[in-house]
Motif scaffolding. Structure first.
Motif, PDB file in Angstrom:
ATOM      1  N   SER A   1     -29.412  -5.168 -29.872  1.00 53.51           N
ATOM      2  CA  SER A   1     -30.368  -6.257 -30.027  1.00 53.51           C
ATOM      3  C   SER A   1     -29.942  -7.501 -29.265  1.00 53.51           C
ATOM      4  O   SER A   1     -30.608  -8.518 -29.305  1.00 53.51           O
ATOM      5  N   LYS A   2     -28.803  -7.411 -28.573  1.00 50.91           N
ATOM      6  CA  LYS A   2     -28.259  -8.541 -27.806  1.00 50.91           C
ATOM      7  C   LYS A   2     -28.116  -9.782 -28.692  1.00 50.91           C
ATOM      8  O   LYS A   2     -28.441 -10.885 -28.285  1.00 50.91           O
ATOM      9  N   ASP A   3     -27.656  -9.562 -29.899  1.00 51.73           N
ATOM     10  CA  ASP A   3     -27.500 -10.661 -30.847  1.00 51.73           C
ATOM     11  C   ASP A   3     -26.095 -11.232 -30.689  1.00 51.73           C
ATOM     12  O   ASP A   3     -25.103 -10.605 -31.013  1.00 51.73           O
ATOM     13  N   LYS A   4     -26.020 -12.435 -30.160  1.00 52.49           N
ATOM     14  CA  LYS A   4     -24.732 -13.075 -29.873  1.00 52.49           C
ATOM     15  C   LYS A   4     -23.864 -13.172 -31.134  1.00 52.49           C
ATOM     16  O   LYS A   4     -22.662 -12.910 -31.075  1.00 52.49           O
ATOM     17  N   GLY A   5     -24.496 -13.527 -32.239  1.00 55.83           N
ATOM     18  CA  GLY A   5     -23.739 -13.730 -33.484  1.00 55.83           C
ATOM     19  C   GLY A   5     -23.001 -12.470 -33.890  1.00 55.83           C
ATOM     20  O   GLY A   5     -21.802 -12.493 -34.147  1.00 55.83           O
ATOM     21  N   ILE A   6     -23.753 -11.358 -33.908  1.00 56.55           N
ATOM     22  CA  ILE A   6     -23.136 -10.098 -34.346  1.00 56.55           C
ATOM     23  C   ILE A   6     -22.028  -9.698 -33.378  1.00 56.55           C
ATOM     24  O   ILE A   6     -20.925  -9.310 -33.785  1.00 56.55           O
ATOM     25  N   ILE A   7     -22.320  -9.814 -32.095  1.00 56.80           N
ATOM     26  CA  ILE A   7     -21.337  -9.372 -31.100  1.00 56.80           C
ATOM     27  C   ILE A   7     -20.050 -10.175 -31.245  1.00 56.80           C
ATOM     28  O   ILE A   7     -18.950  -9.615 -31.230  1.00 56.80           O
ATOM     29  N   LEU A   8     -20.208 -11.491 -31.416  1.00 56.70           N
ATOM     30  CA  LEU A   8     -19.011 -12.327 -31.526  1.00 56.70           C
ATOM     31  C   LEU A   8     -18.236 -12.008 -32.801  1.00 56.70           C
ATOM     32  O   LEU A   8     -17.005 -11.983 -32.792  1.00 56.70           O
ATOM     33  N   THR A   9     -18.962 -11.734 -33.889  1.00 57.83           N
ATOM     34  CA  THR A   9     -18.283 -11.360 -35.134  1.00 57.83           C
ATOM     35  C   THR A   9     -17.328 -10.208 -34.886  1.00 57.83           C
ATOM     36  O   THR A   9     -16.212 -10.179 -35.392  1.00 57.83           O
ATOM     37  N   VAL A  10     -17.822  -9.241 -34.099  1.00 58.92           N
ATOM     38  CA  VAL A  10     -16.997  -8.058 -33.863  1.00 58.92           C
ATOM     39  C   VAL A  10     -15.911  -8.365 -32.833  1.00 58.92           C
ATOM     40  O   VAL A  10     -14.726  -8.106 -33.059  1.00 58.92           O
ATOM     41  N   LEU A  11     -16.323  -8.941 -31.714  1.00 56.12           N
ATOM     42  CA  LEU A  11     -15.392  -9.051 -30.591  1.00 56.12           C
ATOM     43  C   LEU A  11     -14.329 -10.123 -30.812  1.00 56.12           C
ATOM     44  O   LEU A  11     -13.327 -10.146 -30.118  1.00 56.12           O
ATOM     45  N   GLN A  12     -14.561 -11.036 -31.766  1.00 59.38           N
ATOM     46  CA  GLN A  12     -13.540 -12.054 -31.982  1.00 59.38           C
ATOM     47  C   GLN A  12     -12.364 -11.539 -32.785  1.00 59.38           C
ATOM     48  O   GLN A  12     -11.386 -12.244 -32.949  1.00 59.38           O
ATOM     49  N   ARG A  13     -12.476 -10.332 -33.250  1.00 60.48           N
ATOM     50  CA  ARG A  13     -11.337  -9.775 -33.995  1.00 60.48           C
ATOM     51  C   ARG A  13     -10.299  -9.317 -32.993  1.00 60.48           C
ATOM     52  O   ARG A  13     -10.449  -8.309 -32.318  1.00 60.48           O
ATOM     53  N   ASP A  14      -9.217 -10.076 -32.926  1.00 61.42           N
ATOM     54  CA  ASP A  14      -8.222  -9.837 -31.881  1.00 61.42           C
ATOM     55  C   ASP A  14      -7.117  -8.945 -32.416  1.00 61.42           C
ATOM     56  O   ASP A  14      -5.948  -9.322 -32.415  1.00 61.42           O
ATOM     57  N   GLU A  15      -7.494  -7.752 -32.905  1.00 61.29           N
ATOM     58  CA  GLU A  15      -6.474  -6.837 -33.431  1.00 61.29           C
ATOM     59  C   GLU A  15      -6.548  -5.541 -32.639  1.00 61.29           C
ATOM     60  O   GLU A  15      -7.588  -4.873 -32.630  1.00 61.29           O
ATOM     61  N   PRO A  16      -5.482  -5.172 -31.990  1.00 64.19           N
ATOM     62  CA  PRO A  16      -5.527  -3.987 -31.124  1.00 64.19           C
ATOM     63  C   PRO A  16      -5.939  -2.718 -31.867  1.00 64.19           C
ATOM     64  O   PRO A  16      -6.714  -1.918 -31.329  1.00 64.19           O
ATOM     65  N   ALA A  17      -5.456  -2.546 -33.102  1.00 65.72           N
ATOM     66  CA  ALA A  17      -5.763  -1.312 -33.831  1.00 65.72           C
ATOM     67  C   ALA A  17      -7.254  -1.227 -34.129  1.00 65.72           C
ATOM     68  O   ALA A  17      -7.889  -0.187 -33.931  1.00 65.72           O
ATOM     69  N   VAL A  18      -7.814  -2.348 -34.594  1.00 68.15           N
ATOM     70  CA  VAL A  18      -9.247  -2.365 -34.914  1.00 68.15           C
ATOM     71  C   VAL A  18     -10.059  -2.115 -33.651  1.00 68.15           C
ATOM     72  O   VAL A  18     -11.006  -1.321 -33.639  1.00 68.15           O
ATOM     73  N   ALA A  19      -9.662  -2.770 -32.568  1.00 68.55           N
ATOM     74  CA  ALA A  19     -10.417  -2.616 -31.327  1.00 68.55           C
ATOM     75  C   ALA A  19     -10.376  -1.166 -30.857  1.00 68.55           C
ATOM     76  O   ALA A  19     -11.410  -0.605 -30.492  1.00 68.55           O
ATOM     77  N   ALA A  20      -9.188  -0.567 -30.919  1.00 71.76           N
ATOM     78  CA  ALA A  20      -9.062   0.809 -30.440  1.00 71.76           C
ATOM     79  C   ALA A  20      -9.920   1.746 -31.275  1.00 71.76           C
ATOM     80  O   ALA A  20     -10.655   2.583 -30.731  1.00 71.76           O
ATOM     81  N   ASN A  21      -9.889   1.565 -32.606  1.00 75.59           N
ATOM     82  CA  ASN A  21     -10.687   2.418 -33.490  1.00 75.59           C
ATOM     83  C   ASN A  21     -12.170   2.258 -33.218  1.00 75.59           C
ATOM     84  O   ASN A  21     -12.925   3.226 -33.155  1.00 75.59           O
ATOM     85  N   THR A  22     -12.597   1.007 -33.098  1.00 74.94           N
ATOM     86  CA  THR A  22     -14.021   0.737 -32.924  1.00 74.94           C
ATOM     87  C   THR A  22     -14.521   1.293 -31.604  1.00 74.94           C
ATOM     88  O   THR A  22     -15.565   1.952 -31.543  1.00 74.94           O
ATOM     89  N   VAL A  23     -13.760   1.037 -30.546  1.00 79.74           N
ATOM     90  CA  VAL A  23     -14.221   1.467 -29.227  1.00 79.74           C
ATOM     91  C   VAL A  23     -14.217   2.987 -29.120  1.00 79.74           C
ATOM     92  O   VAL A  23     -15.098   3.567 -28.498  1.00 79.74           O
ATOM     93  N   ALA A  24     -13.252   3.620 -29.790  1.00 82.51           N
ATOM     94  CA  ALA A  24     -13.181   5.085 -29.704  1.00 82.51           C
ATOM     95  C   ALA A  24     -14.437   5.730 -30.257  1.00 82.51           C
ATOM     96  O   ALA A  24     -14.870   6.780 -29.787  1.00 82.51           O
ATOM     97  N   HIS A  25     -15.073   5.100 -31.234  1.00 76.26           N
ATOM     98  CA  HIS A  25     -16.276   5.688 -31.829  1.00 76.26           C
ATOM     99  C   HIS A  25     -17.548   5.238 -31.138  1.00 76.26           C
ATOM    100  O   HIS A  25     -18.633   5.650 -31.514  1.00 76.26           O
ATOM    101  N   LEU A  26     -17.415   4.369 -30.162  1.00 80.26           N
ATOM    102  CA  LEU A  26     -18.617   3.825 -29.518  1.00 80.26           C
ATOM    103  C   LEU A  26     -19.229   4.885 -28.596  1.00 80.26           C
ATOM    104  O   LEU A  26     -18.518   5.475 -27.781  1.00 80.26           O
ATOM    105  N   PRO A  27     -20.534   5.152 -28.708  1.00 78.82           N
ATOM    106  CA  PRO A  27     -21.164   6.125 -27.810  1.00 78.82           C
ATOM    107  C   PRO A  27     -21.084   5.664 -26.358  1.00 78.82           C
ATOM    108  O   PRO A  27     -21.029   4.463 -26.082  1.00 78.82           O
ATOM    109  N   ALA A  28     -21.103   6.658 -25.488  1.00 76.29           N
ATOM    110  CA  ALA A  28     -20.867   6.365 -24.075  1.00 76.29           C
ATOM    111  C   ALA A  28     -21.895   5.406 -23.489  1.00 76.29           C
ATOM    112  O   ALA A  28     -21.571   4.586 -22.627  1.00 76.29           O
ATOM    113  N   ASP A  29     -23.138   5.486 -23.940  1.00 74.90           N
ATOM    114  CA  ASP A  29     -24.155   4.643 -23.298  1.00 74.90           C
ATOM    115  C   ASP A  29     -24.069   3.178 -23.730  1.00 74.90           C
ATOM    116  O   ASP A  29     -24.757   2.326 -23.171  1.00 74.90           O
TER     117      ASP A  29
END
Lengths: 523, 585
Positions: free
Chosen positions: B454-482
């Motif tokens: 939905s290109k919602d800046k608020g939601i994206i920032l909520t997620v991307l501002q979490r500066d934890e490598p473990a969380v980022a790795a887990n989240t990105v691993a489940h992200l669909p390719a598209d």
């Protein structure tokens, strides 16, 4: 002539236009394939393959022979009929001089396209061989057979190098890796796709497709392969241990062939439901669809999407040729310094539009009167630095240029110094301001290094926290350096995969003794 | 004719199977009571059966049977075989008591009927109706009921029914069904057509007769038609009279009357052709109530409840349709139905090799009643294991309404009560501590996908501002390719921003490069490469300031340490106090 106050009103046909689907670049691109020319062959078209060199002949394997067609004139240029029984899977080597094919009689034969001679015969399979390929270094031949085994043959010595028989059903699909000549993929009717390493003679990876696998293809980077079987196409990531990246389900009958097109950025799939669909490889969404009159068994596309050949179940080959050459490369733009070498860029970076003259703002008036401290003071308030930091930045830049920032700063009030420090803190990380902030901060240190003791408590705190910020920015810079290296490596590895290996061509194509014994009288 | 029939009181159900055997089921205990294989059951299989009851004392006197209504009687089954014999099979002794055989012909028996008052009647394939004397085993009378029809097929009789009457005449009345249904008057070896009751659509017909007070009713259904016809066949005085006068010729006056009665009083529609019908009529005050049940070929039972009121041209729809299925929606075909005078319904359905009988009170509020009957054996096994849960066939009945209905489950006394309120509240409370990490990252993936979509800046920032490598790795691993290109777009946007955002970008980009390297490699030729080169440009720009930053840091560090040092030496006295004199030259 109509009166000027009653101008002639044009008729409006736009409202009656039919509401067609949106025209995308892909639709335009694929619609430019001309009308199909149909060629009739005996038996179903098992395999089609384009020669990778000019003039882009293509080989159609059907019934007991391989017909090499000229795509311009659409007539048979060569006819290789050296098989007792049905031939399968005729594929060109990447110099276009050799051709390898399997057959029902369980042998794999290598032909010289020019003279149509049999050069090599690889025997050892016990079942029909449906798919054959040249390896990446062009020195080996890969064969996939109904006897449930995958074999790798050396062309020079005519010997079997490796053999894998781990499938439990017919093998009807496979591919050599585009980045290593020792890595092989095979897809079988037992629903699995296996990846082998010929160096260690073991299975590296096994994934379950869920239905009999009909076709597989490697993406040119070698890190991803695509398998088709049943009505589904699945994309697998090798680097992540066979993770399923995408599941494309757009056909309603069995998908028979997969191909890459448009400079490897599009995936094509042909199916028994009479459609050829084209997908974008970055999103895995359908971008175009081409219909055919009968169930499609095989498909091939030449470089730059110039010619599309599609073989159907009733032995008809449909050949579509592009009317004018495609301009796939033209869309690229920008960042050529950082782009990989093989990407071509346009010459213009950014078009700068003409700027309108604007009224002199207040700081400009002070600048004109050379009252620098006042000019700086005007832009140093909390509202401006939060809402329009570029205004502050522009004035500081101008003062730096005039080499008067030193004087401007020395006259600042305690309050303005606080705002200035806030500005530094806030914009140190913004790449557009970083350089300016560093320079201005240097000047600031020059001016105030002896007056720190006179700072208010708040300003002192801001000053020390600026120090902290610089420290963290330095840390980020270090991390950025690391990532720069990683991305650079990604680009360079992608670059390697697309360049062709230069093969030193030897002109004496001599049939082996075994091949010379092989005599087939063409009736 | 009937290949399957209930006994008069509904206690037994008898059926002639495909291989010519006679099976008798006890409907109360659901057991196969008897199975009888007649002699020559393959060459001359029984073709029809009829329940009869004879008195126990096998006295040869004729009158004994009529008196013996109060005496104990025993059930017998009359079986008509295809070689023209009638076997009288006794249930209590489980053997054939008598064989009645025709003297002069041995054509196939097609139909049998018995009435307490008139005795046993049989009909053979050559349209000869015989009246039997059960005691002596002899033919009492013979009537020829052949109808001259245009086609030969049309004259074959498939069913007969005795019509009871209370006129004071020795004549007997009989209904035969061939292609036409006719009412005959039989007297002194002469058969006379009294009435024609219209047409039958098939060569095989089902007939049922019921009497209430003086009136007599006939239900007729054919094996190919999805319709039951309901006729009034009351024998009246004038019917009796006119026939005697006019002989066997059909008079014009009768034809006129026939017109008035040639349409049935009622029609009943069925889902499929009928297999077995049973009718029960009761007199309530001054109206006649009709209860009709019909089992169809498709395995359902239709139940019609109707109060007789004149005639109706409109076909009557079933007031209730009953089906039986297993729990996994496997239909169990209903084979037979019987309407006891009590008002409930006796149903029989096949469950595996056995027939299961069940009594049911028809619930006419709904149009359809679906009975769910599980595997009996499986249930028995489970009852052995847990004795406290009493499961019987009747108690755990689910009444499912087919269209948009909710399954109503009848609560049984032994059943465990539903979940208590405490347990429910416990389920509602959120237990933050016990949440696993993986689940959170999965939620983050969902959130990130939603934001990117939905290109919602608020939601994206909520997620991307979490500066934890473990969380980022887990989240990105489940992200669909598209979604990867979209994520890269966001990262490009954030990379030029503040220091802490850029730090987050570094973390997330690192995760993306780790888990989607193959994808990025593969799409180097597409726009993803543009994003990556854009990122590369930003990064190069950023780190180009590193040298200057380090310089600045050094200077600031120095000033700060100077200042702190200066703070320490505040109290120190100057080493040298020089007061020089200024000379003005």
């Amino acid at each position: 002539m109509a009166h000027i106050s009653y101008p002639f009103k044009k008729s409006n046909k736009a409202v009656f236009k039919k509401p067609g689907s949106a025209i995308t670049h892909d639709v335009v691109h694929w619609k430019k394939l001309g009308l199909p020319v149909l060629v009739k062959e005996f038996g179903a078209i098992d395999c089609l393959d384009f020669s990778p060199v000019e003039p882009y002949y293509f080989a159609a394997t059907c019934s007991v022979r391989i017909q090499v067609y000229d795509p311009i004139t659409k007539v048979v240029a060569k006819n290789i009929a050296k098989f007792h029984e049905a031939a399968y899977g005729g594929v060109f080597r990447n110099d276009g001089r050799l051709l390898v094919a399997g057959s029902e009689e369980a042998v794999v034969k290598v032909f010289d396209v020019q003279s149509k001679n049999v050069l090599r015969v690889f025997s050892g399979h016990t079942g029909p061989v449906h798919r054959t390929y040249f390896s990446k270094d062009q020195l080996k031949v890969l064969s996939l057979s109904d006897d449930k085994s995958v074999c790798l043959w050396d062309i020079a010595t005519e010997e079997k190098i490796a053999s894998f028989s781990e499938h439990t059903d017919y093998i009807r699909a496979g591919a050599p890796s585009p980045i290593s000549s020792d890595i092989i993929l095979s897809g079988s009717y037992d629903h699995t796709v296996k990846l082998y390493d010929a160096r260690s003679n073991e299975t590296v990876l096994t994934v379950n497709h869920g239905s009999p696998v009909e076709s597989t293809v490697f993406l040119p980077s070698g890190g991803i392969f695509v398998s088709a079987g049943g009505t589904e196409i699945k994309v697998w990531d090798i680097f992540n241990g066979g993770k399923l990246l995408a599941n494309i389900s757009q056909h309603h009958k069995t998908v028979t062939t997969l191909r890459l097109a448009s400079n490897n950025s599009r995936l094509m799939s042909a199916s028994l439901d009479r459609h050829v669909k084209i997908y974008d490889l970055s999103t895995f969404k359908v971008v175009h669809n081409i219909d055919f009159p009968n169930a499609v068994l095989s498909m091939a596309i030449s470089e730059n999407d110039d010619i599309l050949a599609v073989g159907m179940i009733d032995g008809v080959i449909s050949i579509r040729k592009r009317e004018q050459p495609s301009n796939l490369q033209d869309e690229r733009k920008g960042f050529y310094k950082f782009a990989p070498d093989h990407t071509k860029t346009s010459t213009v970076d950014v078009v700068v539009s003409k700027q309108k003259g604007v009224a002199n703002s207040q700081p400009d008036k002070f600048l004109r009167k050379m009252e620098y401290t006042k000019a700086l003071n005007v832009v140093l308030n909390t509202f401006v630095i939060t809402k329009f930091p570029e205004k502050t930045a522009a004035i500081i830049q101008e003062l730096l240029r005039r080499k008067v920032l030193y004087f401007a700063m020395s006259g600042l009030s305690e309050n303005a110094i606080g705002v200035l420090l806030k500005f530094f803190k806030k914009n140190l990380g913004e790449t557009r301001f970083t350089r300016l902030v560093i320079d201005a901060a240097n000047v600031f240190v020059d001016v105030f290094e002896n007056h720190l003791s006179t700072f208010s408590e708040q300003n002192l705190w801001l000053y020390t926290s600026l120090q902290e910020d610089i420290k963290s920015e330095i840390d980020v810079c270090k991390r950025v350096c690391e990532l720069e290296g990683a991305i650079g490596m990604l680009f360079s590895s992608a670059q390697v995969s697309t360049t062709c290996d230069n093969l030193d061509l030897y002109d004496n194509l001599v049939p082996s003794t075994k091949a010379q014994k092989e005599i087939i009288i063409d009736v | 004719m009937a290949e399957a029939a209930f006994s008069e009181d509904g206690k037994y159900y008898s059926i002639i199977s495909q291989d010519g055997r006679l099976r008798i089921w006890d409907t109360e205990t659901n057991v196969l009571k008897q199975e009888y294989t007649p002699d020559l059951h393959l060459t001359s299989p029984p073709s029809c059966l009829q329940w009869i009851s004879v008195s126990l004392n096998a006295s040869p006197q004729k009158g004994a049977r009529r008196k013996s209504i109060s005496e104990p009687e025993q059930y017998c089954i009359a079986l008509g075989t295809s070689n023209g014999n009638i076997l009288i099979y006794s249930i209590s002794e489980a053997k054939v008591e008598t064989v009645l055989n025709q003297k002069d012909n041995n054509s196939k028996m097609v139909a049998l009927d018995w009435h307490r008052k008139y005795g046993l009647f049989s009909c053979t394939a050559n349209s000869v109706v015989q009246e039997w004397d059960l005691q002596s085993g002899k033919t009492r009378n013979k009537y020829n009921v052949k109808v001259v029809a245009a086609n030969k097929q049309g004259s074959k009789i498939s069913a007969i029914r005795i019509v009871p009457h209370n006129q004071d005449t020795p004549a007997k009345f009989l209904i035969t069904a061939s292609w036409q249904i006719k009412l005959w008057r039989l007297h002194n070896s002469i058969a006379v057509v009294v009435k024609s009751l219209g047409h039958n659509a098939a060569p095989r017909a089902l007939l049922t007769v019921s009497t209430v007070n003086k009136s007599c009713w006939l239900i007729e259904g054919s094996q190919t038609e999805r319709l039951l016809s309901f006729w009034d066949v009351t024998i009246t005085e004038d019917l009796n009279q006119t026939n005697q006068q006019n002989g066997d010729e059909v008079t014009p006056s009768k034809r006129q009357r026939k017109k008035s009665t040639s349409t049935p009083a009622y029609n009943f529609v069925l889902e499929d052709a009928p297999k077995l019908i049973h009718l029960n009529m009761t007199q309530e005050e001054n109206s006649t109530k009709l209860n009709l049940a019909a089992a169809t070929r498709s395995g359902v039972v239709h139940y019609y409840g109707l109060t007789l009121n004149g005639e109706s041209v409109k076909p009557i729809k079933p007031s209730l349709t009953i089906q039986v299925t297993t729990e996994d929606a496997q239909p169990l075909p209903l084979q037979c139905c019987w309407v006891p005078p009590a008002g409930d319904l006796l149903l029989g359905y096949t469950s595996g090799p056995a027939l299961v009988f069940e009594r049911l009170v028809p619930d006419v509020k709904t149009k359809t009643q679906v009975l769910i009957r599980g595997e009996r054996k499986a249930k028995e096994r489970s009852t052995k294991k847990q004795k406290d849960v009493a499961t019987t066939g009747h108690k755990d009945v689910n009444y499912v309404e087919p269209i948009g209905g909710v399954s109503r489950k009848r609560t049984t006394p032994g059943e465990p009560v539903e979940v208590s309120m405490e347990a429910r509240l416990e389920n509602l409370t959120v237990d933050i501590k016990s949440r696993s990490r993986a689940a959170v990252s999965h939620n983050l993936t969902k959130l990130l996908m939603q934001g990117l979509h939905s290109k919602d800046k608020g939601i994206i920032l909520t997620v991307l501002q979490r500066d934890e490598p473990a969380v980022a790795a887990n989240t990105v691993a489940h992200l669909p390719a598209d979604y990867v290109p979209l994520l890269l777009d966001q990262l490009v946007d954030m990379a030029t921003r503040r220091t802490n955002l850029c730090a987050a970008v570094c973390t997330w980009l690192d995760a993306v490069l780790r888990s989607h390297a193959a994808l990025l490699l593969a799409s180097v030729n597409s726009r993803t490469a543009d994003r990556l080169s854009h990122l590369l440009a930003i990064f190069t720009h950023r780190r180009s300031h590193l040298c200057q930053l380090l310089n600045l840091k050094g200077r600031i560090d120095l000033t700060v340490t100077q200042r702190s040092a200066a703070g320490e030496h505040v109290e120190l006295q100057p080493v040298l106090d020089y007061n020089g004199n200024f000379c003005c030259l």
